[in-house]
Write a protein that holds these residues in place. Structure first.
Motif, short mmCIF file in Angstrom:
data_model
loop_
_atom_site.label_atom_id
_atom_site.label_comp_id
_atom_site.label_asym_id
_atom_site.label_seq_id
_atom_site.Cartn_x
_atom_site.Cartn_y
_atom_site.Cartn_z
N THR A 85 -17.36 12.85 39.41
CA THR A 85 -18.80 12.75 39.62
C THR A 85 -19.08 11.84 40.80
O THR A 85 -18.44 10.80 40.97
CB THR A 85 -19.48 12.19 38.35
OG1 THR A 85 -19.28 13.10 37.27
CG2 THR A 85 -20.98 12.00 38.57
N PRO A 86 -20.02 12.18 41.67
CA PRO A 86 -20.32 11.34 42.83
C PRO A 86 -20.65 9.90 42.46
O PRO A 86 -21.29 9.64 41.44
CB PRO A 86 -21.53 12.04 43.47
CG PRO A 86 -21.37 13.47 43.08
CD PRO A 86 -20.80 13.44 41.70
N GLU A 134 -9.45 5.41 39.06
CA GLU A 134 -9.77 6.79 38.73
C GLU A 134 -10.93 7.34 39.56
O GLU A 134 -11.15 8.55 39.59
CB GLU A 134 -10.10 6.91 37.23
CG GLU A 134 -11.36 6.19 36.77
CD GLU A 134 -11.13 4.73 36.39
OE1 GLU A 134 -11.93 4.21 35.59
OE2 GLU A 134 -10.17 4.14 36.90
N TYR A 135 -11.65 6.46 40.25
CA TYR A 135 -12.80 6.91 41.05
C TYR A 135 -12.47 7.02 42.54
O TYR A 135 -13.36 7.28 43.35
CB TYR A 135 -13.98 5.96 40.86
CG TYR A 135 -14.52 5.97 39.45
CD1 TYR A 135 -15.42 6.94 39.03
CD2 TYR A 135 -14.11 5.01 38.52
CE1 TYR A 135 -15.91 6.96 37.74
CE2 TYR A 135 -14.59 5.02 37.21
CZ TYR A 135 -15.49 6.00 36.83
OH TYR A 135 -15.97 6.03 35.55
N LEU A 136 -11.21 6.83 42.88
CA LEU A 136 -10.85 6.76 44.29
C LEU A 136 -11.14 8.06 45.04
O LEU A 136 -11.38 8.05 46.24
CB LEU A 136 -9.36 6.41 44.42
CG LEU A 136 -8.84 6.19 45.84
CD1 LEU A 136 -9.58 5.06 46.54
CD2 LEU A 136 -7.35 5.93 45.84
N TYR A 137 -11.15 9.18 44.33
CA TYR A 137 -11.40 10.45 45.01
C TYR A 137 -12.72 11.09 44.58
O TYR A 137 -12.96 12.26 44.85
CB TYR A 137 -10.23 11.39 44.79
CG TYR A 137 -9.01 10.89 45.52
CD1 TYR A 137 -8.87 11.10 46.88
CD2 TYR A 137 -8.04 10.15 44.84
CE1 TYR A 137 -7.77 10.59 47.56
CE2 TYR A 137 -6.94 9.65 45.53
CZ TYR A 137 -6.81 9.87 46.88
OH TYR A 137 -5.73 9.36 47.56
N ALA A 138 -13.59 10.29 43.96
CA ALA A 138 -14.95 10.76 43.69
C ALA A 138 -15.76 10.72 44.98
O ALA A 138 -15.61 9.79 45.78
CB ALA A 138 -15.60 9.89 42.62
N PRO A 139 -16.61 11.71 45.24
CA PRO A 139 -17.45 11.66 46.45
C PRO A 139 -18.27 10.37 46.49
O PRO A 139 -18.86 9.97 45.48
CB PRO A 139 -18.35 12.89 46.29
CG PRO A 139 -17.61 13.80 45.37
CD PRO A 139 -16.85 12.91 44.43
N LEU A 140 -18.30 9.72 47.65
CA LEU A 140 -18.97 8.43 47.81
C LEU A 140 -20.20 8.59 48.70
O LEU A 140 -20.10 9.03 49.84
CB LEU A 140 -18.01 7.41 48.42
CG LEU A 140 -18.59 6.01 48.72
CD1 LEU A 140 -18.97 5.30 47.43
CD2 LEU A 140 -17.58 5.19 49.52
#
Length: 470
Positions: free
Chosen positions: A101-102, A187-193
């Motif tokens: 999730t972004p 775990e959020y390293l590849y979530a859209p930022l």
């Protein structure tokens, strides 16, 4: 993760006009949860190239206090050696598939109310200002990361004699903060930022995105930058202030001449790199307009708000507007409720060092950041979205378009020639927009300095258009 308990609050939020104290005891948090940068985000992708902007310059301390509600969160300090402690507050989305999730990062700079208060409780965090669960919080669709930046704002603290004075320093501190966040939440390293910058926070947002794109193993992070009533070219925007106020009937021709004179003086000072002088005149602009241009008791941040004749404000007076909006109550939510809930020491007064932080940016605040917007458009795949509340006189929309319409990048001709469209929500015209795949500009109705605060319905639609494409 701070332990969570239910908090029942009968009376909250007092004195939202946040005091700017001249100094408090600076401290370093040291707990068994402290983590060094070694083996952290720099090497998380296995690249082994973790020497980009100063390894071992920071560590992170996760806070644990009495707890706040039932919605999961992480509150922490990034301890930056020799500079201070950057406070951040993270809410993972309540929707499924959290890691993809972004993630929205929100920045507000030195002139607004810090994100841990305004964006969090005042606009779109999971709880409202009365600590009730908010209906239609952004956390339902996106993860939220509020950062009190620069050091000295909100809960972030400064070390004496080591105040950030320029945008590059502030950006490096934000890089450290993001690295420490990802070290706790890999775990959020590849979530859209998506990096949102409101007001002065816009300078930090575009600079942070540009810096991330230059760090190989972090270059994938920024997907989009969103500028809200941004201080990107403040002196240029002011050249349209006289026109703006006269067209709305707040001043006459004589008043317009007076306003244009002071605006030209500020713009000339910036062009001659006398940035401190320009900043001083900017801060006195509200007083000047009310006393010298025949526009008594005009709130330049939210032009339709009626003030008393005795009201005296600076051009970025969100605190006064929040005070009027939410009212005066018997306790200060950030110092009396939130601080013990998060486990922040009593020696830390919320926004107690804001005056120091404001003084520190005197010589750099007025430097245009247009080149960083152009860099993102010309050299990266990061989308740039700009929205501007039409009731903001200082960052007035005609003035903002002065720099937007003159950006230099390969898609500019396509942008300026595209048709302006109408933003209609539930049958109401909430604004207008000009859109290309890389650059979009929104004219926002019924909104001043802070569109999410003044027109949340329209802002949610913009958010869906930016992130979800609908």
């Amino acid at each position: 993760m701070a332990k969570r308990t239910n908090i029942i609050i009968a009376s909250v939020i007092g004195a939202l006009v946040i005091g700017a104290g001249l100094g408090i005891l600076i401290w370093w948090l040291v707990t068994d949860k402290a983590m060094t940068d070694d083996g952290g985000i720099d090497d998380i992708d296995g690249s082994g190239d973790g020497a980009d902007i100063g390894d071992n310059e920071y560590d992170v301390t996760e806070l644990s206090g009495d707890g706040l509600g039932d919605i999961p969160y992480t509150a922490a300090y990034t301890n930056i050696r020799g500079a201070g402690n950057m406070f951040w507050w993270f809410y993972p989305t309540t929707s499924p598939r959290r890691s993809t999730t972004p993630l929205i990062v929100w920045l507000d700079g030195v002139t607004g109310v810090p994100p841990s208060l305004l964006a969090n409780f005042g606009m779109f965090g999971p709880y409202d200002i009365n600590m009730n669960v908010r209906n239609e919080s952004w956390v339902e669709q996106y993860s939220l990361l509020f950062i009190d930046s620069p050091l000295g704002t909100g809960y972030s603290t400064l070390e004496d004699g080591n105040i950030s004075t320029n945008l590059d320093q502030m950006t490096n501190h934000l890089i450290y903060t993001l690295k420490s966040f990802y070290s706790l939440h890999k775990e959020y390293l590849y979530a859209p930022l998506y990096i949102f910058g409101q007001g002065h926070g816009a300078q930090q947002a575009v600079s942070l995105a540009a810096k991330l794109k230059d760090i190989d193993h972090l270059a994938h992070l920024p997907t989009g930058v969103v500028i809200g009533n941004g201080i990107i070219s403040p002196a240029l925007a002011l050249t349209k202030l006289g026109f703006y106020l006269e067209e709305l009937g707040y001043i006459d021709g004589n008043g317009r001449s007076a306003v244009e004179n002071i605006s030209n003086i500020i713009n000339k000072a910036v062009n001659e790199e006398r940035f401190g002088e320009a900043f001083d005149r900017l801060l006195s602009l509200g007083k000047f307009v009310n006393e010298n241009a025949g526009a008594v008791a005009v709130n330049l941040g939210h032009i339709v708000e009626k003030l008393t004749q005795e009201s005296l404000q600076d051009p970025y007076n969100q605190r006064q507007f929040m005070k009027k909006l939410f009212g005066i109550r018997s306790i200060n939510i950030m110092d009396e409720v939130i601080r013990p809930a998060l486990g922040i020491p009593n020696s830390i007064k919320f926004d107690g060092q804001n005056e120091n932080a404001l003084r520190a940016v005197r010589s750099t605040f007025m430097i245009p950041a247009v080149d960083k917007v152009e860099y993102l458009l010309q050299n990266t795949n990061v989308s740039v979205t700009i929205y501007n509340g039409n009731l903001d006189a200082v960052s007035n929309t005609p003035g903002q378009l002065e720099w937007v319409d003159n950006l230099r990048w390969h898609g500019q001709a396509n942008f300026t020639s595209s048709l302006r469209q109408t933003l209609i929500i539930n049958g109401l015209v909430e604004g207008y927009f000009r859109e290309t795949p890389r650059l979009t500009f929104y004219w926002m109705n019924v909104a001043g300095q802070s569109v999410p605060l003044d027109n949340p319905v329209a802002m949610r639609r913009i958010l869906r258009r930016i992130i979800d494409g609908n």
